[in-house]
Scaffold this motif. Sequence first.
Motif, PDB file in Angstrom:
ATOM      1  N   CYS A 115       1.125 -17.830  10.426  1.00  0.00           N
ATOM      2  CA  CYS A 115       2.450 -18.156   9.895  1.00  0.00           C
ATOM      3  C   CYS A 115       2.452 -18.158   8.366  1.00  0.00           C
ATOM      4  N   LYS A 116       1.387 -18.686   7.777  1.00  0.00           N
ATOM      5  CA  LYS A 116       1.313 -18.794   6.322  1.00  0.00           C
ATOM      6  C   LYS A 116       1.042 -17.452   5.646  1.00  0.00           C
ATOM      7  N   THR A 117       0.445 -16.528   6.388  1.00  0.00           N
ATOM      8  CA  THR A 117       0.022 -15.251   5.796  1.00  0.00           C
ATOM      9  C   THR A 117       1.000 -14.121   6.079  1.00  0.00           C
ATOM     10  N   HIS A 118       1.771 -14.244   7.150  1.00  0.00           N
ATOM     11  CA  HIS A 118       2.623 -13.144   7.609  1.00  0.00           C
ATOM     12  C   HIS A 118       3.761 -12.877   6.629  1.00  0.00           C
ATOM     13  N   SER A 119       3.913 -11.628   6.231  1.00  0.00           N
ATOM     14  CA  SER A 119       4.945 -11.273   5.251  1.00  0.00           C
ATOM     15  C   SER A 119       6.348 -11.328   5.846  1.00  0.00           C
ATOM     16  N   ARG A 120       6.449 -11.444   7.160  1.00  0.00           N
ATOM     17  CA  ARG A 120       7.769 -11.438   7.810  1.00  0.00           C
ATOM     18  C   ARG A 120       7.968 -12.689   8.663  1.00  0.00           C
ATOM     19  N   SER A 121       7.333 -13.774   8.252  1.00  0.00           N
ATOM     20  CA  SER A 121       7.364 -14.990   9.070  1.00  0.00           C
ATOM     21  C   SER A 121       8.751 -15.621   9.155  1.00  0.00           C
ATOM     22  N   ASN A 163      16.991  -8.760   1.011  1.00  0.00           N
ATOM     23  CA  ASN A 163      16.751  -8.727   2.455  1.00  0.00           C
ATOM     24  C   ASN A 163      15.364  -8.193   2.805  1.00  0.00           C
ATOM     25  N   GLY A 164      14.529  -7.989   1.765  1.00  0.00           N
ATOM     26  CA  GLY A 164      13.182  -7.493   1.990  1.00  0.00           C
ATOM     27  C   GLY A 164      13.095  -6.007   2.233  1.00  0.00           C
ATOM     28  N   ALA A 165      14.178  -5.281   1.962  1.00  0.00           N
ATOM     29  CA  ALA A 165      14.210  -3.839   2.230  1.00  0.00           C
ATOM     30  C   ALA A 165      13.868  -3.040   0.974  1.00  0.00           C
ATOM     31  N   CYS A 166      13.288  -1.869   1.190  1.00  0.00           N
ATOM     32  CA  CYS A 166      13.006  -0.966   0.080  1.00  0.00           C
ATOM     33  C   CYS A 166      14.317  -0.433  -0.488  1.00  0.00           C
ATOM     34  N   PRO A 167      14.552  -0.534  -1.799  1.00  0.00           N
ATOM     35  CA  PRO A 167      15.815  -0.079  -2.393  1.00  0.00           C
ATOM     36  C   PRO A 167      16.014   1.435  -2.348  1.00  0.00           C
ATOM     37  N   PHE A 168      14.973   2.174  -1.985  1.00  0.00           N
ATOM     38  CA  PHE A 168      15.126   3.624  -1.881  1.00  0.00           C
ATOM     39  C   PHE A 168      15.709   4.053  -0.526  1.00  0.00           C
ATOM     40  N   GLY A 180      11.760   6.176  12.411  1.00  0.00           N
ATOM     41  CA  GLY A 180      12.664   5.859  11.308  1.00  0.00           C
ATOM     42  C   GLY A 180      13.546   4.652  11.551  1.00  0.00           C
ATOM     43  N   PRO A 181      14.876   4.813  11.439  1.00  0.00           N
ATOM     44  CA  PRO A 181      15.783   3.662  11.546  1.00  0.00           C
ATOM     45  C   PRO A 181      15.809   3.008  12.928  1.00  0.00           C
ATOM     46  N   LYS A 182      15.245   3.665  13.939  1.00  0.00           N
ATOM     47  CA  LYS A 182      15.197   3.069  15.280  1.00  0.00           C
ATOM     48  C   LYS A 182      14.042   2.080  15.427  1.00  0.00           C
ATOM     49  N   CYS A 183      13.174   2.002  14.421  1.00  0.00           N
ATOM     50  CA  CYS A 183      11.990   1.144  14.501  1.00  0.00           C
ATOM     51  C   CYS A 183      12.394  -0.324  14.534  1.00  0.00           C
ATOM     52  N   ALA A 184      11.745  -1.083  15.411  1.00  0.00           N
ATOM     53  CA  ALA A 184      12.058  -2.509  15.564  1.00  0.00           C
ATOM     54  C   ALA A 184      11.511  -3.349  14.417  1.00  0.00           C
ATOM     55  N   ASP A 185      10.564  -2.829  13.659  1.00  0.00           N
ATOM     56  CA  ASP A 185       9.951  -3.593  12.563  1.00  0.00           C
ATOM     57  C   ASP A 185       9.488  -2.604  11.497  1.00  0.00           C
ATOM     58  N   SER A 186      10.448  -2.044  10.797  1.00  0.00           N
ATOM     59  CA  SER A 186      10.193  -0.937   9.879  1.00  0.00           C
ATOM     60  C   SER A 186       9.238  -1.319   8.752  1.00  0.00           C
ATOM     61  N   CYS A 187       8.335  -0.398   8.428  1.00  0.00           N
ATOM     62  CA  CYS A 187       7.415  -0.607   7.305  1.00  0.00           C
ATOM     63  C   CYS A 187       8.133  -0.475   5.967  1.00  0.00           C
ATOM     64  N   CYS A 188       9.444  -0.151   5.983  1.00  0.00           N
ATOM     65  CA  CYS A 188      10.240  -0.111   4.759  1.00  0.00           C
ATOM     66  C   CYS A 188      10.834  -1.482   4.437  1.00  0.00           C
ATOM     67  N   ASN A 189      10.495  -2.476   5.239  1.00  0.00           N
ATOM     68  CA  ASN A 189      10.948  -3.853   5.014  1.00  0.00           C
ATOM     69  C   ASN A 189       9.747  -4.795   4.920  1.00  0.00           C
ATOM     70  N   ASP A 190       9.810  -5.733   3.970  1.00  0.00           N
ATOM     71  CA  ASP A 190       8.802  -6.787   3.840  1.00  0.00           C
ATOM     72  C   ASP A 190       7.385  -6.233   3.777  1.00  0.00           C
ATOM     73  N   TRP A 191       7.213  -5.118   3.126  1.00  0.00           N
ATOM     74  CA  TRP A 191       5.917  -4.442   3.070  1.00  0.00           C
ATOM     75  C   TRP A 191       5.596  -4.157   1.616  1.00  0.00           C
ATOM     76  N   VAL A 200       0.156  -7.143  12.146  1.00  0.00           N
ATOM     77  CA  VAL A 200       0.666  -7.009  10.776  1.00  0.00           C
ATOM     78  C   VAL A 200      -0.243  -7.782   9.820  1.00  0.00           C
ATOM     79  N   VAL A 201      -0.755  -8.922  10.280  1.00  0.00           N
ATOM     80  CA  VAL A 201      -1.689  -9.716   9.482  1.00  0.00           C
ATOM     81  C   VAL A 201      -3.133  -9.320   9.776  1.00  0.00           C
ATOM     82  N   ARG A 202      -3.458  -9.192  11.042  1.00  0.00           N
ATOM     83  CA  ARG A 202      -4.853  -8.943  11.443  1.00  0.00           C
ATOM     84  C   ARG A 202      -5.436  -7.689  10.801  1.00  0.00           C
ATOM     85  N   GLN A 203      -4.647  -6.637  10.671  1.00  0.00           N
ATOM     86  CA  GLN A 203      -5.175  -5.372  10.173  1.00  0.00           C
ATOM     87  C   GLN A 203      -4.997  -5.165   8.674  1.00  0.00           C
ATOM     88  N   HIS A 204      -4.292  -6.074   8.008  1.00  0.00           N
ATOM     89  CA  HIS A 204      -3.981  -5.814   6.597  1.00  0.00           C
ATOM     90  C   HIS A 204      -4.269  -6.982   5.666  1.00  0.00           C
TER      91      HIS A 204
END
Length: 392
Positions: free
Chosen positions: A243-249, A73-78, A18-29, A358-362
Amino acid sequence: MENLTIKPNYVDLFSCIGPKCADSCCNDWKIIFDKQSYKKTIKHKYLADLAKFALRETKESDSSWAVVKLDDNGACPFLDPQKLCNIHAKAGEKALSYTCKTYPKNEQLIGPDKYQSLFLSCPEVTRIVLFDDNAFQFSANENGSKAALMPSPPWLEKSYEYSLDLLLNSGLSWQESFLAIGLLLKTSNEVRLDKANIEQLSVRYNQLLNMAQMGMITEQFNSIPYTPLPQKHTFVAIHDALCKTHSRSTRARFESINNAIAALCNEQNDYSIDKINEIWNTEVTTKLTEHAELFTKFILYSMFHDHFPMHEDHDPEQVLQQLIIDCFMIRCYLTAVYHAENGLTEENIIKCFQVYHVVRQHKPKFIERIKNILSEYGLTSLPAAISLLKTQ
């Protein structure tokens, strides 16, 4: 006989932090809502007001009915102030969208059996896969289904089994094992195209095991020349595509890797692959002795996760080339971060593998770009692809 569910232990070891995640899937996803989840959310008494501006209808299909509009900020509003999900808290797990309910889980039906895995684009998954000693204990249990489904092609299953064995049990380094697997896949492709019979695949596998034991694979690997110019061109092109494809570049996590790479530019503002490889050889490999199995674990994960060399659009040799590129790019990222940080922490290792995936698998377009780059720089033959792994 009932069909099986096959999974490695890292699936059961995972639990969202959850909130301890270094790169949460609730941001920029990109968070997609299916029609059912969308209807439940907009009608929920505690979520309806928020949902009016947080969700945008797309109506592409019942499984892709709406998307979440991320905030500035790229975060989910929920998310609540503690970065926990309000939908989960107020309506329960069943109300979550399919994306949120399933990620980072991955399940494939291959022949009659289910293969369960997790995506490395999640930092916690990457930590478990790379550093938990129990991650690769496998189980195969009956799943209750007796559906009479067609088995996957025998050439694929034998190629998968033999590739894993060449990686783990041939006595070769992970780099050398790629050469042996590449030689195996040449026969696999002939069998796939009905140019050879299936028995020849087993013959070839046994030949390669003997060659490995006699030192012939190592000798062939050593004879492949070090080619820094194609390495530099390939690295620059693929990193640019990332760099061009990454949603969190533009986020700090990605920029820390990008800045580390920029620090290795020479006086002509050009990436120095020689410098990267020199640091890898003289410094990084000596510091990574406690993580000597790092790339072997990663390759094992990749082979299981994708059921190597299975792919809808690429032949077996192209699938191997993609995996070689993955190892090449991550090796360069690890080296750059080591140079910038004067060392490699476990967290930095996780970051290099996870940010890339993040890019390679999606992003299928990124995979196609890699394929095109290999063609552009003449790296489609086995020796040329293997040359990317040479560092001196």
